[in-house]
Design a protein around this motif. Sequence first.
Motif, PDB file in Angstrom:
ATOM      1  N   ARG A 186     -11.880  27.251 107.120  1.00 21.68           N
ATOM      2  CA  ARG A 186     -11.036  26.120 107.513  1.00 21.68           C
ATOM      3  C   ARG A 186      -9.755  26.070 106.695  1.00 21.68           C
ATOM      4  N   ASP A 187      -9.880  26.303 105.378  1.00 21.41           N
ATOM      5  CA  ASP A 187      -8.697  26.281 104.513  1.00 21.41           C
ATOM      6  C   ASP A 187      -7.722  27.385 104.899  1.00 21.41           C
ATOM      7  N   ARG A 188      -8.258  28.566 105.188  1.00 18.16           N
ATOM      8  CA  ARG A 188      -7.388  29.686 105.553  1.00 18.16           C
ATOM      9  C   ARG A 188      -6.675  29.414 106.879  1.00 18.16           C
ATOM     10  N   LEU A 189      -7.398  28.868 107.842  1.00 15.81           N
ATOM     11  CA  LEU A 189      -6.799  28.569 109.136  1.00 15.81           C
ATOM     12  C   LEU A 189      -5.796  27.420 109.038  1.00 15.81           C
ATOM     13  N   ALA A 190      -6.067  26.473 108.144  1.00 16.46           N
ATOM     14  CA  ALA A 190      -5.129  25.357 107.954  1.00 16.46           C
ATOM     15  C   ALA A 190      -3.795  25.867 107.416  1.00 16.46           C
TER      16      ALA A 190
ATOM     17  N   THR B 150      -5.369  48.830 110.439  1.00 17.90           N
ATOM     18  CA  THR B 150      -6.770  49.096 110.129  1.00 17.90           C
ATOM     19  C   THR B 150      -7.632  47.966 110.689  1.00 17.90           C
ATOM     20  N   ALA B 151      -8.942  48.174 110.689  1.00 16.00           N
ATOM     21  CA  ALA B 151      -9.855  47.144 111.194  1.00 16.00           C
ATOM     22  C   ALA B 151      -9.723  45.860 110.372  1.00 16.00           C
ATOM     23  N   LEU B 152      -9.563  45.991 109.056  1.00 12.57           N
ATOM     24  CA  LEU B 152      -9.408  44.815 108.195  1.00 12.57           C
ATOM     25  C   LEU B 152      -8.117  44.077 108.522  1.00 12.57           C
ATOM     26  N   GLU B 153      -7.040  44.813 108.702  1.00 18.72           N
ATOM     27  CA  GLU B 153      -5.761  44.184 109.026  1.00 18.72           C
ATOM     28  C   GLU B 153      -5.830  43.464 110.370  1.00 18.72           C
ATOM     29  N   ARG B 154      -6.561  44.027 111.318  1.00 15.40           N
ATOM     30  CA  ARG B 154      -6.665  43.406 112.635  1.00 15.40           C
ATOM     31  C   ARG B 154      -7.449  42.104 112.577  1.00 15.40           C
ATOM     32  N   SER B 155      -8.423  42.014 111.686  1.00 16.94           N
ATOM     33  CA  SER B 155      -9.164  40.763 111.533  1.00 16.94           C
ATOM     34  C   SER B 155      -8.232  39.632 111.106  1.00 16.94           C
ATOM     35  N   LEU B 156      -7.339  39.937 110.165  1.00 15.47           N
ATOM     36  CA  LEU B 156      -6.377  38.942 109.701  1.00 15.47           C
ATOM     37  C   LEU B 156      -5.334  38.645 110.772  1.00 15.47           C
TER      38      LEU B 156
ATOM     39  N   LEU C 261      -2.608  28.949 107.897  1.00 13.58           N
ATOM     40  CA  LEU C 261      -1.977  29.673 108.997  1.00 13.58           C
ATOM     41  C   LEU C 261      -1.354  28.710 110.009  1.00 13.58           C
ATOM     42  N   GLU C 262      -2.011  27.575 110.226  1.00  9.00           N
ATOM     43  CA  GLU C 262      -1.481  26.593 111.161  1.00  9.00           C
ATOM     44  C   GLU C 262      -0.197  25.981 110.627  1.00  9.00           C
ATOM     45  N   LEU C 263      -0.138  25.739 109.323  1.00  2.19           N
ATOM     46  CA  LEU C 263       1.084  25.210 108.722  1.00  2.19           C
ATOM     47  C   LEU C 263       2.231  26.206 108.900  1.00  2.19           C
ATOM     48  N   GLN C 264       1.941  27.481 108.694  1.00  2.00           N
ATOM     49  CA  GLN C 264       2.960  28.512 108.896  1.00  2.00           C
ATOM     50  C   GLN C 264       3.448  28.516 110.342  1.00  2.00           C
ATOM     51  N   ALA C 265       2.505  28.416 111.279  1.00  2.18           N
ATOM     52  CA  ALA C 265       2.864  28.438 112.702  1.00  2.18           C
ATOM     53  C   ALA C 265       3.706  27.224 113.075  1.00  2.18           C
ATOM     54  N   GLN C 266       3.362  26.065 112.531  1.00  3.65           N
ATOM     55  CA  GLN C 266       4.122  24.855 112.830  1.00  3.65           C
ATOM     56  C   GLN C 266       5.566  24.986 112.339  1.00  3.65           C
ATOM     57  N   ILE C 267       5.736  25.589 111.173  1.00  3.71           N
ATOM     58  CA  ILE C 267       7.086  25.815 110.646  1.00  3.71           C
ATOM     59  C   ILE C 267       7.838  26.811 111.527  1.00  3.71           C
ATOM     60  N   LEU C 268       7.128  27.855 111.980  1.00  6.99           N
ATOM     61  CA  LEU C 268       7.740  28.891 112.806  1.00  6.99           C
ATOM     62  C   LEU C 268       8.264  28.336 114.126  1.00  6.99           C
ATOM     63  N   PHE C 269       7.485  27.438 114.742  1.00  8.43           N
ATOM     64  CA  PHE C 269       7.855  26.925 116.069  1.00  8.43           C
ATOM     65  C   PHE C 269       8.485  25.534 116.027  1.00  8.43           C
ATOM     66  N   GLU C 270       8.797  25.062 114.804  1.00 14.09           N
ATOM     67  CA  GLU C 270       9.311  23.699 114.658  1.00 14.09           C
ATOM     68  C   GLU C 270      10.596  23.482 115.444  1.00 14.09           C
ATOM     69  N   ARG C 271      11.486  24.466 115.450  1.00 12.95           N
ATOM     70  CA  ARG C 271      12.792  24.294 116.074  1.00 12.95           C
ATOM     71  C   ARG C 271      12.812  24.697 117.551  1.00 12.95           C
ATOM     72  N   VAL C 272      11.696  25.117 118.086  1.00 11.38           N
ATOM     73  CA  VAL C 272      11.641  25.471 119.505  1.00 11.38           C
ATOM     74  C   VAL C 272      11.752  24.205 120.346  1.00 11.38           C
TER      75      VAL C 272
END
Length: 467
Positions: free
Chosen positions: A167-171, A100-106, A173-184
Motif C-alpha cells: 500500500r505504501d509503495r502504491l501510494a 528484466t522480469a524484476l524490472e517488469r514487475s515494478l 506511485l499514485e502521488l507521482q502519477a497525480q503530479i504527472l497528470f496534474e496539468r492535463v
Amino acid sequence: MEDATHGTHGTHGTPRQTAGEESNSAASDQSDVRFQRRVAAVSSPALSVARLTLPGVMDAEGRVDESRLRMHIFKNGGVCPSERGLVWRFLFGMYPCSSTALERSLLREQMSVRFRVMKRKWQQFLPLAVRMHLNGTDDELVAAVRYFDQRQELAQQQTQDQSDEVRDRLAFLELQAQILFERVTFDQVELREATRIIDKDVARTNRDLSYYQSEGSANLLVLRDILITYAAFHPEVSYAQGMNDLCSRFLEVLNSEVDAYWSFSCYMEKFSKDFRADGLHRKIELEAALLKELDPHLYAHLVTDRMESFTFCHRWLLLGFQREFEHSDALRLFEILSCDHLELISQQVDRARYQERLARKCSTEDNSESELQAINTDFTFELFICAAILLENRESLLRCRDEVQLIQFTSSLQGTLELNSTLKKAEHHLYNYCKRCAWDYMDGCCKTDKSKEENFLYQLRSLLVLK
C-alpha cells in the motif's frame, strides 16, 4: 479451482460450517473464479515475470531478443495462443524487450497506478459519463453493467487485502502519477462527443465472440473505459470509428484493462494517422498504385466512373482484415503484420552495407541519384495481402459494374478467406514485384556488368527489406 473445504477449518476460533453452508461456500468460490476468468482483470501481475518458451528469444533474466521474436512470428505465421498474450506485451511495446522480469514487475505497478489515476481524472471531470447510458431495451448491456459492478467490487476487495508495504509503495506511485497528470486539461465538448460515439460503437462491437458472452459481456464496459481514457489523454487523436474493434482485439488477447490500454496506446503511436482521413487516403492510394503494377487491367476496371477508387479496401486496411478471416486467423494475421520483420533496424543496416558494396561495383557517377528509383518502398506487406485478395477474386471483381455491386461482393468475403494460402500468395507477389524491380535497376544502372548474377542477388535482397 478453490479447495472444496475452503472456509471449514476449525482452527483460529472459526466455527465449523454445516454441510449445506460448506457447499454454498464452495459454490460461491467457484463462481468467483469463473467470474474472474470471464471478465478482464484490472491488471495481470503474474505475466510480468512469465517466461516465453520460444527458442532463443528470452534470456535467463527475462530480456527478449526483439529481432528473434519478430523473426519467429513472421517465419512461423504467428505464435501459439497460449503465449500470444505475453508475446503481444513485448510486440506492441507495453514491456520493453530489454527489461528484466524484476524490472517488469515494478513497471507493471507503475502502469497500473497511472492508468487508475488517468481514469479517475476524466471520471471526476465528467461524472455523468462514468456509467454507460442505456435505453433499457438491450438486455445484454444491462447485464453487462451488473457484471461490471461485481468486477469493480472484487478489485476493491483485492486492494483492501494488500499488505501495508504494498500500500505504501502504491501510494507513492499514485502521488507521482497525480503530479504527472496534474496539468492535463480536457475539452468538455470534445470529450462528451467522443464518449457519445464510443457508447454507440461499444454496443456494436462483435458480441458473437465468446469473449463477450455471458459474464464476459462486462468486457464491453471495460472496453468502454479504455477507449474513453485514451480519447481523454490523446485529444489530438480522440476517438474515431473502428477503434473499438481494434482495441477489442487487445483486450481479448491480453485480458487485462491496464495492459490492453497501454498496448493499444503504443500501437496508436504508430498508426493513429490511419484513423485520420489524410492517412487512410494515402494508404488507399498506395494500394491502387500497387495493383496498377501487379494487374493494370483490373486496376483500370476498378477506377472507372461508376466505382469510387478502392474505398472498399478502407475497412480491410484500417482494421487489419479483422472480419475477412476466421477470428483466430485474424488475430494471427494481425501479429504477423505488426511484427514488421521486413522493417527491422538490423536489416536496414544490412541493406545499407549491400548497397555500399553494390555502389563500388557500379562505377557510374550518377548512381546515387537513381538508386532504388524502380521500387516504391511504401508498399508494405499489408498492401500485398490486400492485393493478393483482390487478385484471387479477379474474375468476380471484373464482373462488378458499380460501387454497390463491388461493396456487396467484398462484404460477402467476410469470414471466408483462408489465411495460409493468402500469405503465400502475398509473399509470391512481393517477391515477384521486388525481383522485377531489381532487374530493372540492374538493367539501368549496371549495364556493363549486368550479366553477373551476384549483383542481382545483392540488389534483390536490398529491395526485399522494405522501409
